[in-house]
Write a protein that holds these residues in place. Structure first.
Motif, PDB file in Angstrom:
ATOM      1  N   ALA A   1       1.000-150.412 -56.635  1.00 31.68           N
ATOM      2  CA  ALA A   1       0.433-151.749 -56.803  1.00 31.68           C
ATOM      3  C   ALA A   1      -0.981-151.676 -57.383  1.00 31.68           C
ATOM      4  O   ALA A   1      -1.308-152.362 -58.359  1.00 31.68           O
ATOM      5  CB  ALA A   1       0.407-152.464 -55.446  1.00 31.68           C
ATOM      6  N   VAL A   2      -1.830-150.848 -56.805  1.00 37.05           N
ATOM      7  CA  VAL A   2      -3.192-150.725 -57.309  1.00 37.05           C
ATOM      8  C   VAL A   2      -3.208-149.960 -58.627  1.00 37.05           C
ATOM      9  O   VAL A   2      -3.804-150.388 -59.621  1.00 37.05           O
ATOM     10  CB  VAL A   2      -4.093-150.034 -56.258  1.00 37.05           C
ATOM     11  CG1 VAL A   2      -5.458-149.727 -56.844  1.00 37.05           C
ATOM     12  CG2 VAL A   2      -4.244-150.921 -55.015  1.00 37.05           C
ATOM     13  N   GLY A   3      -2.511-148.813 -58.651  1.00 38.68           N
ATOM     14  CA  GLY A   3      -2.553-147.943 -59.827  1.00 38.68           C
ATOM     15  C   GLY A   3      -2.078-148.618 -61.099  1.00 38.68           C
ATOM     16  O   GLY A   3      -2.644-148.396 -62.172  1.00 38.68           O
ATOM     17  N   SER A   4      -1.046-149.448 -60.982  1.00 35.90           N
ATOM     18  CA  SER A   4      -0.539-150.098 -62.196  1.00 35.90           C
ATOM     19  C   SER A   4      -1.549-151.100 -62.736  1.00 35.90           C
ATOM     20  O   SER A   4      -1.603-151.366 -63.938  1.00 35.90           O
ATOM     21  CB  SER A   4       0.814-150.763 -61.933  1.00 35.90           C
ATOM     22  OG  SER A   4       0.716-151.719 -60.891  1.00 35.90           O
ATOM     23  N   ALA A   5      -2.397-151.631 -61.854  1.00 35.49           N
ATOM     24  CA  ALA A   5      -3.467-152.525 -62.313  1.00 35.49           C
ATOM     25  C   ALA A   5      -4.649-151.740 -62.872  1.00 35.49           C
ATOM     26  O   ALA A   5      -5.289-152.167 -63.838  1.00 35.49           O
ATOM     27  CB  ALA A   5      -3.930-153.417 -61.155  1.00 35.49           C
TER      28      ALA A   5
END
Lengths: 336, 336
Positions: free
Chosen positions: A160-164
């Motif tokens: 979730a964080v990494g893709s952003a």
């Protein structure tokens, strides 16, 4: 007077290592009569996040441990179904932190009305347009001090964080952006959907060697969601003056073994590196700035995202465990 | 034309673990005729410093490894004995980086004239009024961001840098300042001479427990000269928002074993901690600011210091090794 019943997932025992079913219990709650100022909300989506594992332990941390016998607190979105508050009439879409439950009755102050985006689910307020997106943004800006042209490495890059992080880094002027993930499918997503210039599957070999091959000219910024061998690899790959934003260390959350730190901490001195840990609570003042920029990027179609959705409040613990095992792509959610 | 001969200590082999005599050689150099612009300098004091161990290795670092077959470079002070430069007449006291030798002939550009302080040796330019003092100052200010009232912990606190850190921290408004050292005598010096509020002998037990006892309300800043168990103890003792200036890791300089990092790196995230490594090269722009403040403190009698002096250029390697074993109090120097 109508009755209002909800089902919630409570923590009843502190997990040792990986949480198991016996650490939780499902409780049905009959709520009392609605008091002035209160609302009743039916949740649509519940968030399961890595940080929750830390709060299940009884250790000193930036927030108190979850009390035993109470529902797991965390982000959720829903809709007001009954209201004794002028601020939040029936039908209002709300974001809140009451956590793992299919419905909640509480004072209107504990909910925040969120605008609905036609054609898109409320769940976006739990990730790309919410705390997850803000985490990516402040980690890159206020924590890591991203500069134009920096080479950025992101671990857990399909989460979730990494893709952003990858997308925001590129939008903020990063040079090369490199991500790691745990499957060939995720690696493909990184480069084809999330804007990464290069990516590798950390299960393909030694992370140090995989990162060195992906970043032959070194890295300037590291956004760490994983810790362990990924942090060690980053310390080796850093150029002088490199900066790490330490957001998570999911590799260590469920181990009962003693975890040893990187074997190359000496690089911090010789290369003038900075490791800065952070949690979002210290950076909420950047929420407005983030929202303005993210809303602009989002409206321009520059932000891609994924959701991995599990149905049913009764599957919340499994969703949480699957997320920590890396079964999700993008944001892991429970749809109620 | 006069002749000029000097004795120097050269590195001839890269040490494995603790350096041994066979890694070095003593060479006598007959210098050629003095050329216009050159001076001849007889050294009075030579500096031996922990960072030199790193430069003896052939590994990537902020400065190149020492070349084999050449004298060890480093700080030294001496006096011009013959001059073909108008800038540096005979008798001028000079500071330079030519290193481990009793005399040197080179262009005047490679020396810096330093004012003499009546009644005090030139050697102070190699520590409290020089690089060592500047290291303590920038580590506390620019690197760790010392704030008034902060509780500060310093490892290697009786060494050249550490003995300066405690005093400068107090002068800059720190609250409680805690130091560790390796003998009861040093611990006494810390509290009685160097301004530390509390101190412990790290050989007395577990560093984590010793630090916890000395800092019951936690620490805000850590100035690290040691690494290893000291850094680990500091990570446990840190209050939220704590900041470490990583200056040295002498505990690991002479080991050939794999060094593991702290077992509590997760605290960086949960407490929002910052680890910032540094070497002086990136902070030389603060030299003027430091000199102005330090000269004032020094003139006011607010700065105490010690020197551990070994006589004879032929004992330089032993002095270097003794320093790394902690045999010195304050600055370790070789008097030529």
């Amino acid at each position: 007077m109508t009755t209002f019943t909800s089902t919630e997932i409570q923590l009843i025992r502190r997990p040792q290592g990986w949480p198991v079913a016996e650490d939780f219990r499902t409780a049905v709650v009959d709520h009392p009569a609605l008091q002035p100022g209160e609302v009743r909300v039916r949740n649509e989506f519940i968030s399961v996040d890595p940080y929750m594992r830390g709060r299940m332990n009884d250790t000193r941390s930036y927030v108190a441990p979850y009390p035993l016998g109470e529902a797991i607190k965390g982000g959720a979105v829903g809709r007001v179904v009954e209201s004794a508050s002028e601020e939040l009439p029936v039908g209002t879409a709300v974001l809140h932190q009451h956590g793992w439950m299919d419905g909640v009755q509480a004072h209107a102050d504990t909910f925040r009305a969120v605008p609905e985006i036609p054609g898109l689910p409320l769940s976006l307020r739990l990730h790309i347009l919410g705390m997850t997106g803000l985490t990516a943004y402040v980690g890159l800006t206020a924590v890591a001090g991203l500069k134009e042209g920096d080479t950025v490495f992101v671990s857990g890059a399909a989460g979730a964080v990494g893709s952003a992080v990858g997308q925001i880094a590129k939008l903020l002027g990063a040079g090369r952006v490199i991500g790691s993930a745990g499957s060939a499918e995720k690696v493909t997503l990184l480069t084809e959907k999330y804007g990464y210039d290069a990516a590798f599957n950390y299960k393909d070999g030694n992370v140090r060697e995989l990162l060195a091959a992906a970043a032959p000219e070194g890295i300037d910024v590291y956004f760490d969601n994983v810790g362990g061998d990924h942090l060690e690899a980053a310390l080796d790959a850093f150029n002088d003056g490199g900066r790490a934003a330490l957001c998570g260390a999911i590799s260590a959350y469920n181990t009962t073994d003693r975890v040893t730190g990187p074997d190359n901490m000496a690089n911090l001195i010789t290369r003038g590196l900075r490791l800065q840990g952070f949690t979002l609570g210290s950076y909420l003042h950047l929420g407005q700035e983030f929202s303005e920029r993210m809303n602009g990027w989002f409206a321009d179609g520059k932000i891609a995202f994924d959701e991995t959705v599990v149905d049913g409040i009764e599957n919340t613990v499994d969703a949480f465990l699957d997320m920590m095992r890396g079964a999700n792509t993008g944001k892991m959610l429970v749809r109620v």
